[in-house]
Design a protein around this motif. Structure first.
Motif, PDB file in Angstrom:
ATOM      1  N   THR A   1       1.101  -0.913  -0.036  1.00 22.20           N
ATOM      2  CA  THR A   1       0.081   0.079  -0.011  1.00 22.20           C
ATOM      3  C   THR A   1       0.338   0.935  -0.122  1.00 22.20           C
TER       4      THR A   1
ATOM      5  N   THR B   1       0.437   5.625   0.374  1.00 22.82           N
ATOM      6  CA  THR B   1      -0.741   6.409   1.041  1.00 22.82           C
ATOM      7  C   THR B   1       0.218   7.965   1.256  1.00 22.82           C
TER       8      THR B   1
ATOM      9  N   PHE C   1       0.430  11.570   2.402  1.00 19.52           N
ATOM     10  CA  PHE C   1      -0.170  12.694   3.596  1.00 19.52           C
ATOM     11  C   PHE C   1       0.165  13.972   3.226  1.00 19.52           C
ATOM     12  N   SER C   2      -0.136  15.437   3.367  1.00 14.30           N
ATOM     13  CA  SER C   2      -0.352  16.348   2.735  1.00 14.30           C
ATOM     14  C   SER C   2       0.300  16.896   3.512  1.00 14.30           C
TER      15      SER C   2
ATOM     16  N   LYS D   1      -2.336  15.193   6.649  1.00 12.98           N
ATOM     17  CA  LYS D   1      -3.987  15.293   6.142  1.00 12.98           C
ATOM     18  C   LYS D   1      -3.647  13.948   4.920  1.00 12.98           C
ATOM     19  N   GLN D   2      -4.576  12.841   4.884  1.00 13.19           N
ATOM     20  CA  GLN D   2      -4.296  11.545   3.667  1.00 13.19           C
ATOM     21  C   GLN D   2      -5.152  12.272   2.694  1.00 13.19           C
TER      22      GLN D   2
ATOM     23  N   SER E   1      -3.965  10.103  -0.698  1.00 16.94           N
ATOM     24  CA  SER E   1      -4.303   9.152  -1.469  1.00 16.94           C
ATOM     25  C   SER E   1      -3.988   8.434  -0.657  1.00 16.94           C
ATOM     26  N   THR E   2      -4.456   6.904  -0.774  1.00 16.50           N
ATOM     27  CA  THR E   2      -3.803   6.020  -0.234  1.00 16.50           C
ATOM     28  C   THR E   2      -4.694   4.540  -1.761  1.00 16.50           C
TER      29      THR E   2
ATOM     30  N   TYR F   1       5.665  16.626   2.096  1.00 12.64           N
ATOM     31  CA  TYR F   1       4.979  15.848   1.730  1.00 12.64           C
ATOM     32  C   TYR F   1       5.405  14.349   2.664  1.00 12.64           C
TER      33      TYR F   1
ATOM     34  N   ARG G   1       4.242   7.279   2.440  1.00 11.06           N
ATOM     35  CA  ARG G   1       3.222   5.871   3.523  1.00 11.06           C
ATOM     36  C   ARG G   1       3.782   4.839   2.814  1.00 11.06           C
TER      37      ARG G   1
ATOM     38  N   GLU H   1       8.488   5.529   6.471  1.00 10.14           N
ATOM     39  CA  GLU H   1       7.747   6.478   5.930  1.00 10.14           C
ATOM     40  C   GLU H   1       8.998   7.482   5.029  1.00 10.14           C
TER      41      GLU H   1
END
Length: 221
Positions: free
Chosen positions: A153, A155, A157-158, A162-163, A165-166, A197, A200, A214
């Protein structure tokens, strides 16, 4: 304002295009129809437009235009397309020999002995340019276990945490003991906010997370 918000919600619903001709769903959410369309495929034009409208409506003063540009970029993130593949870079004999030297014997159960990820480019990334996340996975099939099912996966984060997209992809090319190199590649949409950004990566085996990394990604327009 309420009416505008409701209108945006209705338009956002239209950004998801239905699958045609009864396509079936695969494990990673892609349609298996002969036409190659995806169930609930995202329309990037509509998604960007919705984001731009939201940014303009909820911006303040002269920030309306800036908000529209940033909102369009964030909306386009929802439609980002990802390419994913894995390949073996070290054979089972070499991996098993290393593991035996370190631990004395091979594991009885399936084991991911190493999982590491990095970003390419590793420094500054310009919006609209290609980005690639590379991971190295070392996996050993247990002597008393059946072959595991792995998935990876990514992911995003901004800068404010804030998430955005994933996406999860089945690592079907990881099909036995060995060392593998996986690649997630995508294009950052233009217009997203500059800043640091976080990307992950996480690896799961038979539905259970077995590793995570990360990585910072400095984005400039």
């Amino acid at each position: 304002m309420f009416g505008a918000s409701l209108g945006l919600a209705l338009v956002a619903g239209c950004a998801q295009m239905p699958v045609s001709n009864g396509g079936t769903q695969s494990r990673d959410g892609a349609s298996a129809s002969a036409e190659g369309q995806q169930a609930g495929a995202c329309n990037p034009v509509l998604a960007g437009t919705v984001g731009a409208l939201a940014g303009a409506l909820f911006g303040n003063g002269k920030g309306h235009l800036v908000g529209a540009a940033v909102g369009a970029g964030i909306g386009a993130l929802a439609c980002m397309a990802y390419n994913y593949h894995a390949r073996k870079v070290r054979d089972a004999q070499s991996v098993e020999a290393d593991y035996t030297r370190q631990h004395g014997s091979l594991p009885a159960t399936n084991t991911v002995s190493s999982y590491a990820s990095s970003m390419q480019p590793s420094g500054t990334v310009k919006t609209g340019s290609p980005v690639e996340m590379q991971s190295t996975v070392v996996v050993l099939n247990g002597t008393r276990d059946v072959q595991p099912q792995l998935a990876e996966t990514l992911t995003l984060f901004s800068p404010d945490g804030k998430q955005l997209s994933t996406v999860t992809k089945q690592a079907s090319d990881i099909n036995g003991t060995g060392e593998y190199r996986t690649n997630f590649s995508f294009n950052l949409p233009k217009g997203i906010k500059d800043g640091r950004y976080v990307v992950r990566s996480s690896l799961s085996m038979n539905g259970k997370q077995v590793g995570t990394n990360e990585m910072p990604m400095l984005v400039v327009g």
